[in-house]
Enzyme design. Structure first.
Site, PDB file in Angstrom:
ATOM      1  N   LYS A  68       9.988 -31.159  18.381  1.00 25.65           N
ATOM      2  CA  LYS A  68      11.094 -30.237  18.123  1.00 25.65           C
ATOM      3  C   LYS A  68      11.539 -29.636  19.445  1.00 25.65           C
ATOM      4  O   LYS A  68      10.747 -29.033  20.171  1.00 25.65           O
ATOM      5  CB  LYS A  68      10.606 -29.139  17.176  1.00 25.65           C
ATOM      6  CG  LYS A  68      11.647 -28.078  16.872  1.00 25.65           C
ATOM      7  CD  LYS A  68      11.139 -27.123  15.802  1.00 25.65           C
ATOM      8  CE  LYS A  68      12.107 -25.991  15.572  1.00 25.65           C
ATOM      9  NZ  LYS A  68      11.584 -25.045  14.563  1.00 25.65           N
TER      10      LYS A  68
ATOM     11  N   LYS B  12      13.616 -33.418  15.834  1.00 28.99           N
ATOM     12  CA  LYS B  12      14.615 -32.398  15.514  1.00 28.99           C
ATOM     13  C   LYS B  12      15.101 -31.745  16.795  1.00 28.99           C
ATOM     14  O   LYS B  12      14.266 -31.378  17.616  1.00 28.99           O
ATOM     15  CB  LYS B  12      13.950 -31.358  14.629  1.00 28.99           C
ATOM     16  CG  LYS B  12      14.815 -30.167  14.315  1.00 28.99           C
ATOM     17  CD  LYS B  12      14.038 -29.178  13.516  1.00 28.99           C
ATOM     18  CE  LYS B  12      14.870 -27.922  13.424  1.00 28.99           C
ATOM     19  NZ  LYS B  12      14.110 -26.799  13.009  1.00 28.99           N
TER      20      LYS B  12
HETATM   21  C1  PBG Z   1      11.987 -22.456  11.977  1.00 34.14           C
HETATM   22  C2  PBG Z   1      13.027 -23.493  11.835  1.00 34.14           C
HETATM   23  C3  PBG Z   1      14.239 -23.621  12.524  1.00 34.14           C
HETATM   24  C4  PBG Z   1      14.916 -24.690  11.941  1.00 34.14           C
HETATM   25  C5  PBG Z   1      14.087 -25.202  10.942  1.00 34.14           C
HETATM   26  N1  PBG Z   1      12.926 -24.461  10.913  1.00 34.14           N
HETATM   27  C6  PBG Z   1      14.895 -22.789  13.551  1.00 34.14           C
HETATM   28  C7  PBG Z   1      14.415 -22.540  14.883  1.00 34.14           C
HETATM   29  O1  PBG Z   1      13.460 -23.135  15.398  1.00 34.14           O
HETATM   30  O2  PBG Z   1      15.030 -21.642  15.440  1.00 34.14           O
HETATM   31  C8  PBG Z   1      16.287 -25.163  12.369  1.00 34.14           C
HETATM   32  C9  PBG Z   1      17.069 -25.821  11.342  1.00 34.14           C
HETATM   33  C10 PBG Z   1      18.519 -25.931  11.628  1.00 34.14           C
HETATM   34  O3  PBG Z   1      19.056 -25.562  12.686  1.00 34.14           O
HETATM   35  O4  PBG Z   1      19.184 -26.430  10.722  1.00 34.14           O
HETATM   36  N2  PBG Z   1      11.163 -22.581  13.067  1.00 34.14           N
HETATM   37 ZN    ZN Z   2      10.044 -20.696  13.581  1.00 30.06          ZN
END
Ligand code: PBG
Ligand code: ZN
Length: 324
Positions: free
Chosen positions: A194, A247
């Site tokens: 991520k 992601k």
């Molecule tokens: C929580 C999380 C996030 C997303 C999914 N789970 C946000 C982040 O890391 O700020 C992002 C999903 C999206 O942008 O659609 N950690």
């Molecule tokens: Zn988070």
């Protein structure tokens, strides 16, 4: 003379016969944002068609999802009260535990995934407990409470947990916690690779989880790094993850391919909020043929090597596939 590629394109049935990848409605997981209350369905301004909803509305929503052939959802909770350690996430009566139980009771045939993180539950908006000396997330303290959060979700009856906080050692910690509490059959889909991305902007509006100081770059990945991206996912495979994830996806299709070739686990991609918002805006301003670009984008994920697509577009795609 020069007919090498064209022969196979001249007939639509032949085109279908030689098609290498396809998007199926079964590939999708649809995100739902749950908040307390009743009869609440409030559209997110930066994400047209995406709503925060109360549990009763979410239960109705599952009915429409099933009609479209979508049986898998991922839940995010927006608690009434946030605090420094995200207590609501650790409470059997908290927003997510309640939502899991409620949806499961109404729809035993839905497959419920829970996002496991703390940023929606902490008042500072970071993904774990803050170490005040270094002003960053304390990895090991966060592992401890993540294990507790996993058990709360498991007890509520979730079908799969998805740790999204990018803490080191999260998968082995959760696996051990689940196994020792008897949840040996509960799979873990790790947000294994991520990136620290600007594409999460609209999500943080919906989830009300903008960090109050700093950013997430001490725990999420640098978008410039390819070797590290592979290594993060390979490590989670070693720790016992059942499904890996990349992601965001649009700017990272090369990484999807790399991870596909370096692991043997099923691979999910998260088509994130900013990606959704961009396409929606281009479509609504008439700059692109929205339906066409949408399906083209989805098949690119499959071509890159993804098995599973988490996307706010899932319902639209399902409708297009029904028409086709
Ligand atoms: C929580 C999380 C996030 C997303 C999914 N789970 C946000 C982040 O890391 O700020 C992002 C999903 C999206 O942008 O659609 N950690
Ligand atoms: Zn988070």
């Amino acid at each position: 003379m020069f007919r090498r590629y064209r022969r196979n394109r001249l007939n639509v049935h032949l085109q279908s016969l030689v098609r290498e990848n396809q998007v199926r409605v079964e590939d999708f997981i649809y995100p739902l944002f749950i908040r307390t209350g009743e009869g609440i369905k409030s559209e997110v301004s930066s994400m047209p068609g995406v709503y925060q909803m109360s549990l009763d509305v979410a239960i109705d929503e599952c009915e429409s999802l099933k009609k479209l052939g979508i049986y898998s959802i991922i839940l995010f909770g927006i608690p009434d009260i946030k605090d420094s350690v995200g207590s609501d996430a650790l409470d059997d009566e908290g927003i997510i535990a309640t939502a899991i139980r409620g949806i499961k009771a109404a729809h035993p045939d839905m497959f419920i995934v829970s996002d496991l993180c703390f940023c929606e539950y902490t008042d500072h908006g970071h993904c774990g407990i803050i170490d005040h000396v270094c002003q960053s997330v304390d990895n090991d303290a966060t592992l401890k409470i993540s294990a507790d959060q996993a058990i709360v979700h498991a007890r509520a009856g979730v079908d799969m947990i998805a740790p999204s906080g990018m803490m080191d050692g999260i998968v082995s910690t959760l696996r051990e916690a689940l196994d020792s509490s008897g949840f040996v059959n509960l799979p873990i889909m790790s947000y294994s690779t991520k990136f620290a991305s600007g594409y999460y902007g609209p999500f943080r509006d919906v989830a009300e989880s903008v960090p109050s100081f700093g950013d997430r770059s001490t725990y999420q990945m640098d978008p410039a790094n390819r070797r590290e991206a592979i290594s993060e996912s390979v490590a989670d495979e070693g720790e016992g993850a059942d499904i890996l994830m990349v992601k965001p996806v649009l700017a990272y299709l090369d990484i999807v391919r790399d991870i596909r070739e370096n692991t043997s686990l099923p691979l999910a991609v998260y088509n994130v909020s900013g990606e959704y918002a961009m396409l929606k805006l281009a479509g609504s301003s008439g700059l692109i043929d929205y339906d066409r670009v949408l399906l083209e984008t989805m098949v690119s994920f499959k071509r890159a090597g993804a098995d599973i697509i988490i996307s706010y577009h899932a319902k639209e795609v399902a409708r297009l596939l029904q028409k086709a």
